[in-house]
Design a protein around this motif. Structure first.
Motif, PDB file in Angstrom:
ATOM      1  N   PHE A  80       0.786  -1.564  -0.367  1.00 26.58           N
ATOM      2  CA  PHE A  80      -0.156   0.225   0.174  1.00 26.58           C
ATOM      3  C   PHE A  80       1.087   1.086  -0.074  1.00 26.58           C
ATOM      4  N   GLY A  81       0.784   2.310  -0.678  1.00 26.50           N
ATOM      5  CA  GLY A  81       0.861   4.170  -0.706  1.00 26.50           C
ATOM      6  C   GLY A  81       0.764   4.650  -1.737  1.00 26.50           C
ATOM      7  N   VAL A  82       1.197   5.487  -1.605  1.00 28.49           N
ATOM      8  CA  VAL A  82       0.429   6.979  -2.254  1.00 28.49           C
ATOM      9  C   VAL A  82       0.725   7.250  -4.355  1.00 28.49           C
ATOM     10  N   ALA A  83       1.072   7.615  -4.681  1.00 24.81           N
ATOM     11  CA  ALA A  83       1.071   7.317  -6.395  1.00 24.81           C
ATOM     12  C   ALA A  83       1.976   8.770  -6.238  1.00 24.81           C
ATOM     13  N   VAL A 106      -3.304  -0.581   6.824  1.00 24.36           N
ATOM     14  CA  VAL A 106      -2.199   0.721   6.143  1.00 24.36           C
ATOM     15  C   VAL A 106      -1.592   1.642   7.162  1.00 24.36           C
ATOM     16  N   GLY A 107      -2.115   2.096   8.515  1.00 22.13           N
ATOM     17  CA  GLY A 107      -1.025   3.010   9.425  1.00 22.13           C
ATOM     18  C   GLY A 107      -2.220   3.585  10.163  1.00 22.13           C
ATOM     19  N   ALA A 108      -1.362   4.936  10.746  1.00 25.91           N
ATOM     20  CA  ALA A 108      -2.677   5.047  12.174  1.00 25.91           C
ATOM     21  C   ALA A 108      -2.896   6.906  11.336  1.00 25.91           C
ATOM     22  N   VAL A 109      -4.039   7.093  12.308  1.00 24.60           N
ATOM     23  CA  VAL A 109      -4.194   8.945  12.339  1.00 24.60           C
ATOM     24  C   VAL A 109      -3.271   9.822  12.864  1.00 24.60           C
ATOM     25  N   ALA A 110      -2.707  10.255  12.214  1.00 24.53           N
ATOM     26  CA  ALA A 110      -1.965  11.995  12.499  1.00 24.53           C
ATOM     27  C   ALA A 110      -2.111  12.866  12.879  1.00 24.53           C
ATOM     28  N   GLU A 111      -3.776  12.993  12.787  1.00 24.52           N
ATOM     29  CA  GLU A 111      -4.421  14.368  12.932  1.00 24.52           C
ATOM     30  C   GLU A 111      -5.726  14.181  13.219  1.00 24.52           C
ATOM     31  N   ALA A 112      -6.924  14.840  14.089  1.00 28.57           N
ATOM     32  CA  ALA A 112      -7.619  14.167  14.217  1.00 28.57           C
ATOM     33  C   ALA A 112      -8.042  14.848  13.307  1.00 28.57           C
ATOM     34  N   ALA A 113      -9.605  14.135  13.411  1.00 28.19           N
ATOM     35  CA  ALA A 113     -10.948  14.741  11.798  1.00 28.19           C
ATOM     36  C   ALA A 113     -12.340  14.529  12.580  1.00 28.19           C
ATOM     37  N   ALA A 172     -15.666  15.194   7.719  1.00 31.53           N
ATOM     38  CA  ALA A 172     -14.573  15.853   7.018  1.00 31.53           C
ATOM     39  C   ALA A 172     -14.488  14.482   5.657  1.00 31.53           C
ATOM     40  N   VAL A 173     -13.341  15.109   4.717  1.00 32.99           N
ATOM     41  CA  VAL A 173     -14.190  14.640   3.319  1.00 32.99           C
ATOM     42  C   VAL A 173     -12.408  13.489   3.596  1.00 32.99           C
ATOM     43  N   GLU A 174     -11.606  14.051   4.080  1.00 33.19           N
ATOM     44  CA  GLU A 174     -10.177  14.479   3.734  1.00 33.19           C
ATOM     45  C   GLU A 174      -9.446  13.551   5.329  1.00 33.19           C
ATOM     46  N   GLY A 175      -8.233  13.014   5.495  1.00 32.97           N
ATOM     47  CA  GLY A 175      -7.735  13.009   6.676  1.00 32.97           C
ATOM     48  C   GLY A 175      -6.507  12.391   6.752  1.00 32.97           C
ATOM     49  N   ILE A 176      -5.883  13.417   7.784  1.00 36.56           N
ATOM     50  CA  ILE A 176      -4.241  12.559   7.829  1.00 36.56           C
ATOM     51  C   ILE A 176      -3.758  11.836   8.490  1.00 36.56           C
ATOM     52  N   VAL A 177      -2.741  11.068   7.143  1.00 39.49           N
ATOM     53  CA  VAL A 177      -2.688   8.988   7.950  1.00 39.49           C
ATOM     54  C   VAL A 177      -0.893   9.740   7.846  1.00 39.49           C
ATOM     55  N   LEU A 178      -0.498   8.577   8.601  1.00 39.05           N
ATOM     56  CA  LEU A 178       0.482   8.262   8.711  1.00 39.05           C
ATOM     57  C   LEU A 178       0.794   6.645   8.140  1.00 39.05           C
ATOM     58  N   LEU A 179       1.347   6.885   7.085  1.00 38.77           N
ATOM     59  CA  LEU A 179       1.979   4.820   6.728  1.00 38.77           C
ATOM     60  C   LEU A 179       3.105   4.922   6.946  1.00 38.77           C
ATOM     61  N   ASP A 180       2.652   3.447   7.779  1.00 36.71           N
ATOM     62  CA  ASP A 180       4.558   3.292   8.282  1.00 36.71           C
ATOM     63  C   ASP A 180       5.273   2.315   7.219  1.00 36.71           C
ATOM     64  N   GLY A 181       4.799   1.365   6.008  1.00 34.57           N
ATOM     65  CA  GLY A 181       5.219   1.130   5.114  1.00 34.57           C
ATOM     66  C   GLY A 181       4.992  -0.400   5.447  1.00 34.57           C
ATOM     67  N   VAL A 182       4.521  -1.213   6.730  1.00 32.65           N
ATOM     68  CA  VAL A 182       4.966  -2.070   7.363  1.00 32.65           C
ATOM     69  C   VAL A 182       3.137  -3.037   6.464  1.00 32.65           C
ATOM     70  N   ILE A 183       4.228  -4.378   6.260  1.00 35.15           N
ATOM     71  CA  ILE A 183       3.433  -4.676   5.204  1.00 35.15           C
ATOM     72  C   ILE A 183       2.683  -6.020   6.309  1.00 35.15           C
ATOM     73  N   ARG A 184       1.505  -5.831   5.871  1.00 36.86           N
ATOM     74  CA  ARG A 184       0.046  -6.700   6.699  1.00 36.86           C
ATOM     75  C   ARG A 184      -0.318  -7.923   6.114  1.00 36.86           C
TER      76      ARG A 184
END
Length: 111
Positions: free
Chosen positions: A32-35, A88-95, A99-111
């Motif tokens: 999982f990632g961002v293009a 895919v990760g964790a919430v980095a900023e409360a929402a 809200a239609v957009e959220g701030i997320v932390l992707l940690d690169g871990v394959i699950r």
């Protein structure tokens, strides 16, 4: 460094599984990632697997910092709903729920 070392892996180039636009969430198998750029199906596509991103959020959910987040491939959004979705990760900023957009932390871990 080991002679068979190739790269860090935070940015990974894979064949695009579908036509993809820069900034779009991408799930291919367990990756999982961002293009990082636009790519047509089958073209090389580099995805960022780690970092903090603003991504489409499931509406109706209030997010708390540190909550686990999941990719809902059916609806094309990040969600706090685990069932049937990919962690895919964790919430980095409360929402807020609306809200239609959220701030997320992707940690690169394959699950």
């Amino acid at each position: 460094m080991a002679k068979n070392y190739i790269q860090v892996g935070d940015h990974l180039t894979i064949p695009a599984a579908a036509d993809t636009t820069s900034g779009a969430p991408v799930l291919v198998g367990a990756l999982f990632g961002v293009a990082e750029h636009d790519a047509a199906i089958g073209e090389p596509l580099t995805i960022a697997r780690k970092g903090v991103f603003a991504l489409p959020k499931a509406t109706g959910q209030a997010w708390a910092v540190g909550a686990k987040i999941y990719w809902d491939a059916t609806n094309g959004v990040i969600t706090t709903t685990a069932s049937g979705n990919t962690l895919v990760g964790a919430v980095a900023e409360a929402a807020i729920a609306g809200a239609v957009e959220g701030i997320v932390l992707l940690d690169g871990v394959i699950r």
